[in-house]
Write an enzyme that holds these catalytic residues in place. Structure first.
Site, short mmCIF file in Angstrom:
data_model
loop_
_atom_site.label_atom_id
_atom_site.label_comp_id
_atom_site.label_asym_id
_atom_site.label_seq_id
_atom_site.Cartn_x
_atom_site.Cartn_y
_atom_site.Cartn_z
CG ASP A 73 -2.08 1.11 1.35
OD1 ASP A 73 -2.12 1.35 0.22
OD2 ASP A 73 -2.41 1.62 2.50
CG ASP A 107 -3.45 3.94 -3.90
OD1 ASP A 107 -4.22 3.35 -3.56
OD2 ASP A 107 -3.39 4.69 -2.28
CD GLU A 108 -5.82 -0.82 -1.77
OE1 GLU A 108 -5.24 -1.89 -0.83
OE2 GLU A 108 -5.72 -0.87 -1.41
#
Length: 328
Positions: free
Chosen positions: A10, A105-106
């Protein structure tokens, strides 16, 4: 049966981090991404400096301005975020083809097949985070465990730029003391129902029967029952098969000195060889890609009769390709 090893990566305050990287004047400042303070939009991401004022994602921009009037309000630049995200996902896929992106973003990575006695999952997670930092100049947090639920839980426990491992030795203690609002998937509405029924932490959830939880939450109740016990059988759903291994670097300033560029090519050749070695793979094609100061991308590749995997072999081919690009 081999125990699964899952990593959840993350990125830390991703949009704000990208803005601070691309505009160093924002570094260390309370950055609020989403739009102008006077806009009717909501906050996409806030830096940790802004979070100290109570600003958080999904908050109306007007409220964020009241809480942090001296904040730096930035309009979202999704082009930059998508480009950086693609770079990060490429790093993930240089390790394994079992990658499940959840957003820009993860992502989850199933690295079960990479783990060896001398290469535990935690070390692989460290390598990945180091590669992200070196390639994008951004930090990421990681969670490592034997299923997706616990890996995601772990990735949020030591932010920013932290890593947590949840295994069979510590899972019970972690889950029993966890605030119910910190369980992934428990939002405001679910949390209120939980509180109304005397469920405030993991132990309270654990003590409820499966029937009671199904009565309160319908089908979701079975999942909550399992989560309280650290059970999650869901697979990492990858949609792509990795066919390449590569390494990229962005210079802090424009560079046109051949010697400096070739030093970097040597370094990248070594990094690529290291990754190939970890994966026990070799390459039949070598590609060199250059992005100019005008953001034009140039690339050349060479297909080989014999595969290569050593630093020297990769560099020698990359050197020829670089010279071809420089003097077409």
């Amino acid at each position: 049966m081999t125990e699964r090893r899952i990593i959840h990566i993350d990125m830390d305050y991703f949009f704000a981090q990208v803005e601070m990287r691309d505009n160093p004047k924002l570094k260390g400042k309370p950055v609020i991404v989403g739009g102008k303070a006077s806009s009717r939009g909501v906050v996409s991401t806030a830096s940790y400096e802004a979070r100290k004022y109570g600003v958080h994602s999904a908050m109306p921009m007007s409220q964020a301005h009241k809480l942090c009037p001296n904040g730096y309000f930035v309009t979202s630049n999704f082009g930059a975020y998508r480009e950086t995200s693609a770079q990060i996902m490429s790093i993930f896929r240089s390790y394994t083809d079992k990658v499940e992106p959840m957003s820009l973003d993860e992502a989850y990575l199933d690295i079960t097949e990479l783990v060896r006695p001398d290469l535990p999952a935690s070390k692989i997670a460290q390598y990945i985070r180091k590669d992200i930092l070196e390639n994008t100049h951004l930090t990421a947090s990681a969670g490592v465990s034997y299923n997706k639920f616990l890996a995601k839980l772990a990735s949020g426990m030591n932010k920013p730029y932290g890593m947590t491992v949840i295994d069979y030795q510590n899972v019970h203690d972690i889950l029993m003391t966890l605030d119910i609002g910190d369980f992934p998937g428990v939002g405001k509405a679910s949390k209120k129902v939980m509180h109304d029924n005397g469920i405030f932490n993991g132990r309270d959830l654990y003590e409820k029967t499966e029937f009671e939880l199904i009565r309160l939450f319908g089908k979701r109740g079975r999942g909550l029952y399992n989560k309280a016990r650290g059970i999650d059988h869901s697979e990492v759903k990858s949609s792509r098969v990795r066919k390449s291994v590569g390494t990229e670097r962005t210079f802090a300033t424009d560079v046109n000195d051949d010697e400096e560029i070739l030093r970097k090519v040597w370094e990248l050749s070594g990094k690529t060889a290291e990754r190939l070695n970890k994966l026990q793979k070799s390459a039949k094609t070598v590609t060199v890609k250059i992005k100019t100061y005008q953001f034009e991308t140039l690339s050349k590749q060479m297909s080989l009769r014999d595969s290569v995997s050593s630093e020297e072999d990769i560099y020698n081919i990359a050197y020829l390709l670089y010279n071809d690009l420089k003097d077409p």
